[in-house]
Design a protein around this motif. Structure first.
Motif, PDB file in Angstrom:
ATOM      1  N   ASP A 222      10.375  18.360   6.060  1.00 44.95           N
ATOM      2  CA  ASP A 222      10.743  17.433   4.987  1.00 44.95           C
ATOM      3  C   ASP A 222       9.630  16.404   4.818  1.00 44.95           C
ATOM      4  N   PRO A 223       8.472  16.836   4.293  1.00 46.05           N
ATOM      5  CA  PRO A 223       7.336  15.907   4.235  1.00 46.05           C
ATOM      6  C   PRO A 223       7.621  14.631   3.449  1.00 46.05           C
ATOM      7  N   GLU A 224       8.326  14.733   2.342  1.00 46.86           N
ATOM      8  CA  GLU A 224       8.596  13.527   1.543  1.00 46.86           C
ATOM      9  C   GLU A 224       9.505  12.559   2.294  1.00 46.86           C
ATOM     10  N   GLY A 225      10.565  13.064   2.880  1.00 47.03           N
ATOM     11  CA  GLY A 225      11.486  12.204   3.629  1.00 47.03           C
ATOM     12  C   GLY A 225      10.827  11.595   4.852  1.00 47.03           C
TER      13      GLY A 225
ATOM     14  N   CYS B 278       7.552  11.152   5.343  1.00 46.28           N
ATOM     15  CA  CYS B 278       6.526  10.189   4.922  1.00 46.28           C
ATOM     16  C   CYS B 278       7.165   8.898   4.430  1.00 46.28           C
ATOM     17  N   THR B 279       8.321   8.995   3.805  1.00 43.98           N
ATOM     18  CA  THR B 279       9.041   7.783   3.397  1.00 43.98           C
ATOM     19  C   THR B 279       9.427   6.978   4.626  1.00 43.98           C
ATOM     20  N   CYS B 280       9.898   7.645   5.669  1.00 40.49           N
ATOM     21  CA  CYS B 280      10.205   6.984   6.944  1.00 40.49           C
ATOM     22  C   CYS B 280       8.967   6.262   7.468  1.00 40.49           C
ATOM     23  N   PHE B 281       7.839   6.951   7.442  1.00 38.09           N
ATOM     24  CA  PHE B 281       6.568   6.432   7.946  1.00 38.09           C
ATOM     25  C   PHE B 281       6.138   5.195   7.156  1.00 38.09           C
ATOM     26  N   VAL B 282       6.181   5.280   5.845  1.00 41.70           N
ATOM     27  CA  VAL B 282       5.789   4.161   4.982  1.00 41.70           C
ATOM     28  C   VAL B 282       6.721   2.969   5.196  1.00 41.70           C
ATOM     29  N   ASP B 283       8.018   3.222   5.236  1.00 41.03           N
ATOM     30  CA  ASP B 283       8.990   2.139   5.369  1.00 41.03           C
ATOM     31  C   ASP B 283       8.889   1.418   6.712  1.00 41.03           C
ATOM     32  N   ALA B 284       8.427   2.111   7.739  1.00 39.88           N
ATOM     33  CA  ALA B 284       8.349   1.517   9.073  1.00 39.88           C
ATOM     34  C   ALA B 284       7.115   0.656   9.277  1.00 39.88           C
ATOM     35  N   MET B 285       6.150   0.732   8.371  1.00 43.44           N
ATOM     36  CA  MET B 285       4.880   0.018   8.531  1.00 43.44           C
ATOM     37  C   MET B 285       4.891  -1.377   7.930  1.00 43.44           C
ATOM     38  N   THR B 286       4.095  -2.231   8.545  1.00 43.07           N
ATOM     39  CA  THR B 286       3.782  -3.523   7.934  1.00 43.07           C
ATOM     40  C   THR B 286       2.611  -3.301   6.977  1.00 43.07           C
ATOM     41  N   ASP B 287       2.297  -4.288   6.171  1.00 44.05           N
ATOM     42  CA  ASP B 287       1.125  -4.199   5.290  1.00 44.05           C
ATOM     43  C   ASP B 287      -0.153  -3.999   6.103  1.00 44.05           C
TER      44      ASP B 287
ATOM     45  N   PHE C 232       0.816  -1.212   0.000  1.00 42.09           N
ATOM     46  CA  PHE C 232       0.000   0.000   0.000  1.00 42.09           C
ATOM     47  C   PHE C 232       0.851   1.263   0.000  1.00 42.09           C
ATOM     48  N   ALA C 233       2.131   1.145  -0.292  1.00 43.14           N
ATOM     49  CA  ALA C 233       3.072   2.253  -0.122  1.00 43.14           C
ATOM     50  C   ALA C 233       2.639   3.527  -0.846  1.00 43.14           C
ATOM     51  N   GLY C 234       2.203   3.431  -2.071  1.00 37.08           N
ATOM     52  CA  GLY C 234       1.813   4.618  -2.834  1.00 37.08           C
ATOM     53  C   GLY C 234       0.625   5.334  -2.215  1.00 37.08           C
ATOM     54  N   ASP C 235      -0.383   4.570  -1.821  1.00 35.06           N
ATOM     55  CA  ASP C 235      -1.568   5.161  -1.207  1.00 35.06           C
ATOM     56  C   ASP C 235      -1.244   5.769   0.153  1.00 35.06           C
ATOM     57  N   VAL C 236      -0.415   5.073   0.933  1.00 34.28           N
ATOM     58  CA  VAL C 236      -0.025   5.589   2.245  1.00 34.28           C
ATOM     59  C   VAL C 236       0.794   6.867   2.074  1.00 34.28           C
ATOM     60  N   MET C 237       1.692   6.872   1.118  1.00 39.16           N
ATOM     61  CA  MET C 237       2.521   8.056   0.872  1.00 39.16           C
ATOM     62  C   MET C 237       1.649   9.247   0.492  1.00 39.16           C
ATOM     63  N   ASP C 238       0.685   9.036  -0.386  1.00 40.69           N
ATOM     64  CA  ASP C 238      -0.212  10.118  -0.805  1.00 40.69           C
ATOM     65  C   ASP C 238      -0.997  10.676   0.378  1.00 40.69           C
ATOM     66  N   LYS C 239      -1.550   9.776   1.199  1.00 45.05           N
ATOM     67  CA  LYS C 239      -2.333  10.220   2.356  1.00 45.05           C
ATOM     68  C   LYS C 239      -1.442  10.936   3.362  1.00 45.05           C
ATOM     69  N   CYS C 240      -0.257  10.416   3.577  1.00 42.09           N
ATOM     70  CA  CYS C 240       0.684  11.026   4.507  1.00 42.09           C
ATOM     71  C   CYS C 240       1.072  12.428   4.050  1.00 42.09           C
ATOM     72  N   MET C 241       1.434  12.570   2.795  1.00 40.72           N
ATOM     73  CA  MET C 241       1.833  13.877   2.265  1.00 40.72           C
ATOM     74  C   MET C 241       0.695  14.885   2.392  1.00 40.72           C
ATOM     75  N   ALA C 242      -0.510  14.457   2.095  1.00 40.41           N
ATOM     76  CA  ALA C 242      -1.663  15.351   2.197  1.00 40.41           C
ATOM     77  C   ALA C 242      -1.904  15.785   3.641  1.00 40.41           C
TER      78      ALA C 242
END
Length: 84
Positions: A38-41, A43-52, A19-29
């Motif tokens: 550094d919203p992109e960096g 949010c990348t941290c946030f996405v990478d730390a999550m399980t599915d 779900f990385a793309g959807d999570v990234m979009d929601k996180c950035m918003a």
């Protein structure tokens, strides 16, 4: 040797959050309006730390404070220390 590297790289790519793309979009918003430095960096941290499972949970959340699990909030604290 190059073949092994390619196989390992491919395995890593396929093991990333489904779900990385959807999570990234929601996180950035969510974080851009909060003034994240550094919203992109972050949010990348946030996405990478999550399980599915956590990513799926995050996508269903409508109110962070009342709906997010303690695990998601802990990830948020790690990736967005200035917001939390």
């Amino acid at each position: 040797m190059k073949r092994r590297i390619a196989i390992v790289a491919g395995a890593i790519m396929f093991s990333t959050n489904a779900f990385a793309g959807d999570v990234m979009d929601k996180c950035m918003a969510a974080v851009e309006p909060l003034g994240s430095p550094d919203p992109e960096g972050q949010c990348t941290c946030f996405v990478d730390a999550m399980t599915d499972e956590q990513a799926e949970e995050y996508l269903a959340i409508s109110d962070w404070d009342s709906d997010a699990s303690d695990e998601l909030k802990n990830i948020g604290v790690q990736c967005f220390p200035e917001i939390n």
